[in-house]
Design a protein around this motif. Structure first.
Motif, PDB file in Angstrom:
ATOM      1  N   GLU A 123       0.919  -1.098   0.177  1.00 34.77           N
ATOM      2  CA  GLU A 123      -0.002   0.065   0.037  1.00 34.77           C
ATOM      3  C   GLU A 123       1.098   1.250  -0.019  1.00 34.77           C
ATOM      4  O   GLU A 123       0.453   2.215  -0.654  1.00 34.77           O
ATOM      5  CB  GLU A 123      -1.017   0.072   1.255  1.00 34.77           C
ATOM      6  N   ALA A 124       1.900   1.279   0.504  1.00 28.40           N
ATOM      7  CA  ALA A 124       3.071   2.740   0.682  1.00 28.40           C
ATOM      8  C   ALA A 124       3.413   2.733  -0.764  1.00 28.40           C
ATOM      9  O   ALA A 124       3.367   3.949  -1.176  1.00 28.40           O
ATOM     10  CB  ALA A 124       4.266   2.333   1.479  1.00 28.40           C
ATOM     11  N   ALA A 125       3.502   1.921  -1.793  1.00 26.46           N
ATOM     12  CA  ALA A 125       3.957   2.126  -3.038  1.00 26.46           C
ATOM     13  C   ALA A 125       2.458   2.408  -3.950  1.00 26.46           C
ATOM     14  O   ALA A 125       2.821   3.351  -4.715  1.00 26.46           O
ATOM     15  CB  ALA A 125       4.383   0.642  -3.718  1.00 26.46           C
ATOM     16  N   TYR A 126       1.711   1.743  -3.874  1.00 23.05           N
ATOM     17  CA  TYR A 126       0.536   2.226  -4.524  1.00 23.05           C
ATOM     18  C   TYR A 126      -0.290   3.384  -4.286  1.00 23.05           C
ATOM     19  O   TYR A 126      -0.812   4.150  -5.090  1.00 23.05           O
ATOM     20  CB  TYR A 126      -0.753   0.930  -4.495  1.00 23.05           C
ATOM     21  N   ALA A 127      -0.297   3.637  -2.878  1.00 24.12           N
ATOM     22  CA  ALA A 127      -0.811   4.782  -2.400  1.00 24.12           C
ATOM     23  C   ALA A 127      -0.164   6.245  -2.956  1.00 24.12           C
ATOM     24  O   ALA A 127      -0.445   7.075  -3.194  1.00 24.12           O
ATOM     25  CB  ALA A 127      -1.039   5.048  -0.931  1.00 24.12           C
ATOM     26  N   ALA A 128       1.258   6.053  -2.857  1.00 24.23           N
ATOM     27  CA  ALA A 128       2.059   7.183  -3.261  1.00 24.23           C
ATOM     28  C   ALA A 128       1.872   7.417  -4.867  1.00 24.23           C
ATOM     29  O   ALA A 128       1.937   8.463  -5.132  1.00 24.23           O
ATOM     30  CB  ALA A 128       3.597   6.711  -3.053  1.00 24.23           C
ATOM     31  N   ILE A 129       1.913   6.376  -5.576  1.00 27.45           N
ATOM     32  CA  ILE A 129       1.635   6.274  -6.861  1.00 27.45           C
ATOM     33  C   ILE A 129       0.323   7.156  -7.245  1.00 27.45           C
ATOM     34  O   ILE A 129       0.603   8.081  -8.164  1.00 27.45           O
ATOM     35  CB  ILE A 129       1.518   4.915  -7.412  1.00 27.45           C
ATOM     36  N   LEU A 130      -0.809   6.743  -6.471  1.00 25.52           N
ATOM     37  CA  LEU A 130      -1.958   7.295  -6.617  1.00 25.52           C
ATOM     38  C   LEU A 130      -2.090   8.829  -6.336  1.00 25.52           C
ATOM     39  O   LEU A 130      -2.793   9.689  -7.186  1.00 25.52           O
ATOM     40  CB  LEU A 130      -3.023   6.646  -5.794  1.00 25.52           C
ATOM     41  N   VAL A 131      -1.134   9.287  -5.293  1.00 25.48           N
ATOM     42  CA  VAL A 131      -1.190  10.729  -4.925  1.00 25.48           C
ATOM     43  C   VAL A 131      -0.494  11.524  -6.161  1.00 25.48           C
ATOM     44  O   VAL A 131      -0.940  12.481  -6.576  1.00 25.48           O
ATOM     45  CB  VAL A 131      -0.434  10.952  -3.732  1.00 25.48           C
ATOM     46  N   ALA A 132       0.572  10.909  -6.725  1.00 29.12           N
ATOM     47  CA  ALA A 132       1.488  11.541  -7.765  1.00 29.12           C
ATOM     48  C   ALA A 132       0.629  11.644  -8.946  1.00 29.12           C
ATOM     49  O   ALA A 132       0.476  12.846  -9.446  1.00 29.12           O
ATOM     50  CB  ALA A 132       2.543  10.888  -7.872  1.00 29.12           C
ATOM     51  N   GLU A 133      -0.068  10.658  -9.382  1.00 34.36           N
ATOM     52  CA  GLU A 133      -0.874  10.663 -10.471  1.00 34.36           C
ATOM     53  C   GLU A 133      -2.125  11.723 -10.265  1.00 34.36           C
ATOM     54  O   GLU A 133      -2.473  12.477 -11.349  1.00 34.36           O
ATOM     55  CB  GLU A 133      -1.304   9.291 -10.673  1.00 34.36           C
TER      56      GLU A 133
END
Length: 304
Positions: free
Chosen positions: A161-171
């Motif tokens: 979740e740390a990776a995918y949530a950060a991806i989401l915020v940036a996108e």
């Protein structure tokens, strides 16, 4: 990271394959090749902005009021190129995290194949952004060295979740800006095309990132949520605050020191960021990733 301990049943979930199959179908029906879709040959028309002026870091300030129209347009072109360069930097991080995540998955599965499809799209986006920044007459903007090194650590250590949530915020932060820019006839046409391509294809990536974030958080305890909420918030802070490189002001012929002070105090720009991220913050709250320490970083980045 706490998110690295993901149960095997989550890694190969049928529900995840259902989402991935739908995204694969979407990509098959609606995808772009920036090499042919974007008008790379027509010379840059400097009568246009590079981004909607309202999104400029100086818009609404006294300094903005003193600038000529030519200076304003040059500044928005430089800021658009800086945002694109930051996008390339984070897309490279994203690709490595996704590749690492699918390393042990079944290549015949829809999740594996969707992940490679997303990476292929991100590769095309990065080339598109690089060519776009070059056509806007910008140098290679990049985050500060310390931020680059933090990114190196993040791409190596962030899981689940740390990776995918950060991806989401940036996108999502980039998405809300570009939805405005692609509809704005004041923006140079080739940049509008770039923004449209990115918005359409990133909508699939954001759907996947949201789904993966929620999936990885199933059954997560208090400590794991606290750790990952903090990691995501810190990563988000450095991504968002790296979007406008301080060098854009001098490149546009402005007083760098004065421009930086005006941008830092610009309440209009802060309000634009906050209002555009309301949906994202609602999602993070629903996922219980808006802890008190995390909120402090989102406030510093003017996302809430």
């Amino acid at each position: 990271m706490a998110g690295s301990t993901v149960p095997s049943k989550v890694q190969e979930s049928p529900e995840g394959d259902d989402v991935a199959r739908r995204l694969l179908g979407s990509a098959a029906q609606l995808a772009y090749d920036p090499a042919t879709e974007v008008d790379w040959d027509t010379p840059l028309d400097k009568d246009f902005h590079g981004a909607s002026p309202e999104w400029c870091s100086l818009y609404g300030t006294a300094y903005w009021g003193e600038l000529t129209e030519a200076q304003r347009k040059e500044l928005t072109r430089q800021e658009a190129a800086s945002v694109a360069s930051t996008g390339i930097w984070f897309e490279m991080i994203l690709q490595q995290m996704v590749l690492r995540d699918i390393y042990m998955k079944n290549p015949a599965g829809a999740e594996f194949q969707w992940a490679l499809t997303e990476i292929a799209e991100e590769c095309r986006h990065s080339i598109m952004f690089a060519r776009g920044a070059q056509k806007l007459g910008a140098p290679h903007y990049r985050p500060r060295r310390a931020v680059m090194e933090l990114g190196r650590a993040f791409k190596t250590l962030a899981f689940g979740e740390a990776a995918y949530a950060a991806i989401l915020v940036a996108e999502e932060v980039l998405d809300v800006m570009q939805r405005d820019w692609m509809r704005d006839e004041r923006v140079v046409p080739f940049v509008r095309t770039i923004n449209n391509i990115h918005v359409v294809e990133e909508s699939r990536h954001m759907k996947f990132a949201r789904d993966e974030t929620l999936k990885r958080l199933e059954g997560a305890g208090w400590a794991r949520r606290q750790i990952n909420a903090f990691v995501v918030a810190v990563a988000s802070y450095f991504i968002v605050t790296s979007m406008v490189n301080p060098k854009v002001y001098r490149r546009a012929g402005l007083d760098r020191k004065r421009a930086l002070a005006a941008a830092k105090a610009n309440e209009h720009h802060k309000s634009m960021m906050r209002s555009s991220c309301s949906g994202l913050m609602d999602f993070l709250a629903s996922a219980r990733l808006l802890t008190k320490p995390a909120l402090a970083f989102y406030k510093r980045a003017n996302l809430i």
